[in-house]
Design an enzyme around this catalytic site. Structure first.
Site, PDB file in Angstrom:
ATOM      1  N   GLU A  47       0.827  -1.212   0.000  1.00 61.40           N
ATOM      2  CA  GLU A  47       0.000   0.000   0.000  1.00 61.40           C
ATOM      3  C   GLU A  47       0.859   1.259   0.000  1.00 61.40           C
ATOM      4  OE1 GLU A  47      -3.266   0.398  -0.402  1.00 61.40           O
ATOM      5  OE2 GLU A  47      -3.460  -1.751  -0.662  1.00 61.40           O
ATOM      6  N   ASN A  51       1.002   3.830  -3.124  1.00 62.33           N
ATOM      7  CA  ASN A  51       0.655   5.249  -2.952  1.00 62.33           C
ATOM      8  C   ASN A  51       1.701   6.154  -3.583  1.00 62.33           C
ATOM      9  OD1 ASN A  51      -1.757   4.825  -1.643  1.00 62.33           O
ATOM     10  ND2 ASN A  51      -0.946   5.227   0.401  1.00 62.33           N
ATOM     11  N   ARG A 104      -9.577  10.798  -4.014  1.00 58.24           N
ATOM     12  CA  ARG A 104      -9.302   9.387  -3.781  1.00 58.24           C
ATOM     13  C   ARG A 104     -10.037   8.983  -2.524  1.00 58.24           C
ATOM     14  NH1 ARG A 104      -7.668   7.986  -8.604  1.00 58.24           N
ATOM     15  NH2 ARG A 104      -5.742   8.961  -9.221  1.00 58.24           N
TER      16      ARG A 104
END
Length: 147
Positions: A47, A51, A104
């Site tokens: 993650e 990102n 987002r």
């Protein structure tokens, strides 16, 4: 207390996300984590790296840096970039605009926080973001031994 560390640096290419996840997981494996602990660390690295690949360098490619340090049965992982930063750090823990003026869901940071024992976020607009994550290993084994 034994301390060991590894440092990685690579371009923010999507194909490097799997490399980061695998490299950090392999390094942490020397502490003999449980499968769920290793899955949590692997998910957090994925993650954090994703990102950076998706948000940190919107117009170009940049660097992803990862440092993993083993301190006793604790793992400290730092992931950082020199990208655009998070424009509104207050939005980090909430759904909505999180980086580079893009709407987002902000789920990635929440997932990282759920997988790790502690998460710190430092960011400065136009200068980048650093995530510092901690995971204590062996807690799940000792918890299951109390049944």
């Amino acid at each position: 207390m034994t301390t060991n560390y590894v440092r990685l640096e690579f371009p923010s290419k999507p194909e490097n996300v799997a490399f980061a996840r695998t490299a950090v997981s392999a390094f942490v494996s020397q502490l003999d984590p449980t499968v769920p602990e290793l899955a949590d660390i692997s998910t957090a690295i994925s993650e954090a790296t994703t990102n950076i690949v998706v948000h940190a360098y919107p117009e170009s490619e940049g660097l992803v840096r990862i440092s993993a340090t083993l301190i006793g049965q604790r793992v400290k992982i730092e992931v950082w970039d020199n990208g655009c930063g998070i424009f509104d750090p207050r939005s980090i823990r909430h759904f909505g605009t999180t980086t580079c003026n893009q709407d987002r869901m902000g789920i990635g940071l929440s997932l990282i926080e759920a997988c790790m024992d502690h998460l710190e976020i430092e960011t400065k607009e136009g200068e980048g973001t650093q995530l510092t994550m901690w995971k204590c290993l062996g807690q799940q084994r000792s918890d299951s031994g109390n049944d």
